[in-house]
Scaffold this active site. Sequence first.
Site, PDB file in Angstrom:
ATOM      1  N   LYS A 178       0.841  -1.190   0.000  1.00  0.00           N
ATOM      2  CA  LYS A 178       0.000   0.000   0.000  1.00  0.00           C
ATOM      3  C   LYS A 178       0.881   1.246   0.000  1.00  0.00           C
ATOM      4  O   LYS A 178       1.677   1.447   0.918  1.00  0.00           O
ATOM      5  CB  LYS A 178      -0.928  -0.008   1.215  1.00  0.00           C
ATOM      6  CG  LYS A 178      -1.858  -1.222   1.245  1.00  0.00           C
ATOM      7  CD  LYS A 178      -2.728  -1.249   2.478  1.00  0.00           C
ATOM      8  CE  LYS A 178      -1.917  -1.426   3.742  1.00  0.00           C
ATOM      9  NZ  LYS A 178      -2.767  -1.664   4.937  1.00  0.00           N
ATOM     10  N   THR A 210      -8.263   9.755   8.884  1.00  0.00           N
ATOM     11  CA  THR A 210      -7.945   8.520   8.151  1.00  0.00           C
ATOM     12  C   THR A 210      -7.736   7.330   9.081  1.00  0.00           C
ATOM     13  O   THR A 210      -7.163   6.319   8.672  1.00  0.00           O
ATOM     14  CB  THR A 210      -6.676   8.724   7.309  1.00  0.00           C
ATOM     15  OG1 THR A 210      -5.589   9.109   8.182  1.00  0.00           O
ATOM     16  CG2 THR A 210      -6.879   9.791   6.258  1.00  0.00           C
ATOM     17  N   GLY A 212      -8.053   3.957  10.731  1.00  0.00           N
ATOM     18  CA  GLY A 212      -8.703   2.700  10.371  1.00  0.00           C
ATOM     19  C   GLY A 212      -8.589   2.303   8.915  1.00  0.00           C
ATOM     20  O   GLY A 212      -9.201   1.313   8.495  1.00  0.00           O
ATOM     21  N   THR A 213      -7.781   3.027   8.126  1.00  0.00           N
ATOM     22  CA  THR A 213      -7.718   2.716   6.691  1.00  0.00           C
ATOM     23  C   THR A 213      -7.200   1.305   6.425  1.00  0.00           C
ATOM     24  O   THR A 213      -7.744   0.589   5.582  1.00  0.00           O
ATOM     25  CB  THR A 213      -6.829   3.729   5.953  1.00  0.00           C
ATOM     26  OG1 THR A 213      -5.570   3.824   6.621  1.00  0.00           O
ATOM     27  CG2 THR A 213      -7.472   5.086   5.903  1.00  0.00           C
ATOM     28  N   GLY A 214      -6.139   0.897   7.125  1.00  0.00           N
ATOM     29  CA  GLY A 214      -5.565  -0.425   6.867  1.00  0.00           C
ATOM     30  C   GLY A 214      -6.508  -1.552   7.237  1.00  0.00           C
ATOM     31  O   GLY A 214      -6.682  -2.516   6.480  1.00  0.00           O
ATOM     32  N   CYS A 215      -7.126  -1.440   8.406  1.00  0.00           N
ATOM     33  CA  CYS A 215      -8.094  -2.452   8.835  1.00  0.00           C
ATOM     34  C   CYS A 215      -9.254  -2.527   7.848  1.00  0.00           C
ATOM     35  O   CYS A 215      -9.730  -3.616   7.493  1.00  0.00           O
ATOM     36  CB  CYS A 215      -8.643  -2.103  10.218  1.00  0.00           C
ATOM     37  SG  CYS A 215      -7.406  -1.903  11.498  1.00  0.00           S
TER      38      CYS A 215
END
Length: 268
Positions: A178, A210, A212-215
């Site tokens: 990412k 932003t 929590g984007t990865g989860c």
Amino acid sequence: MNTTDSPPRVLTVAGSDSGGGAGIQADLKTMLALGTHGMSVLTAVTAQNSLGVQGAWELPVAAVRAQFRSVVDDIGVHAVKTGMLSSSPVVEAVAELLSELTVPVVVDPVGVSKHGDPLLAADALEAVRGRLLPAATVATPNLDEVRQLTGIRVESEQDMRRAAEAVLAFGPRWALVKGGHLADGNATDLLSDGTDEHWLRAPRHRVRHTHGTGCTLASAVAAELAKGLEVPEAVAAGKEYVTGAIAAGFPLGAGIGPVDHGWRSRRD
């Protein structure tokens, strides 16, 4: 196992975010938004808000195993997503449990929080490399996690190729590197299985909220895989969902607010 008229079932194995923006809370919101039934195996509890992580408490391995067996043996799963696993014993136990399954597994190798708080013990890295990543259908590291796992500092799209190769060397079928932390240009991610490359580009939203984007992205990919999509299509759909969630992020508390998991329903 009762499957009559039930939506696809997705299991998250991760820590709790008491502020509701990341962790299992974000995972379950994402899974619901994408038309699947989310279930959880809690690995750790955090005291967390928009300003950071004030405390974290790992659950015993026996509790992790019991939750997993309870869900899988009775309800069954169509896909699994892993997030915060905290320690080497938990990583080892989860990897062993995953080895019994034949469904897609999305591994988000969570190392630090959005605020820079450590969420994985240093001695657990080897277990992630040697046990967890080989169980992954898709591994979804961000650039900080790439550096933590491989030592590669990504500063350009060309570096993302080297990073994907290094992550794939640990055994996942696909690596999704990412590139959201790159400074300039579009928000570009690279999905690779070592042969096929898929570059996923979206406008970079210069927004503050932003968390929590990865989860959210990893859970969206798992949900789409549970619905039967192939990996490239599932990742593209997940990218589209998280891009919209980032654009709709909202303030919460005094720090970094969450992405909006319900952005589609609010738009519609």
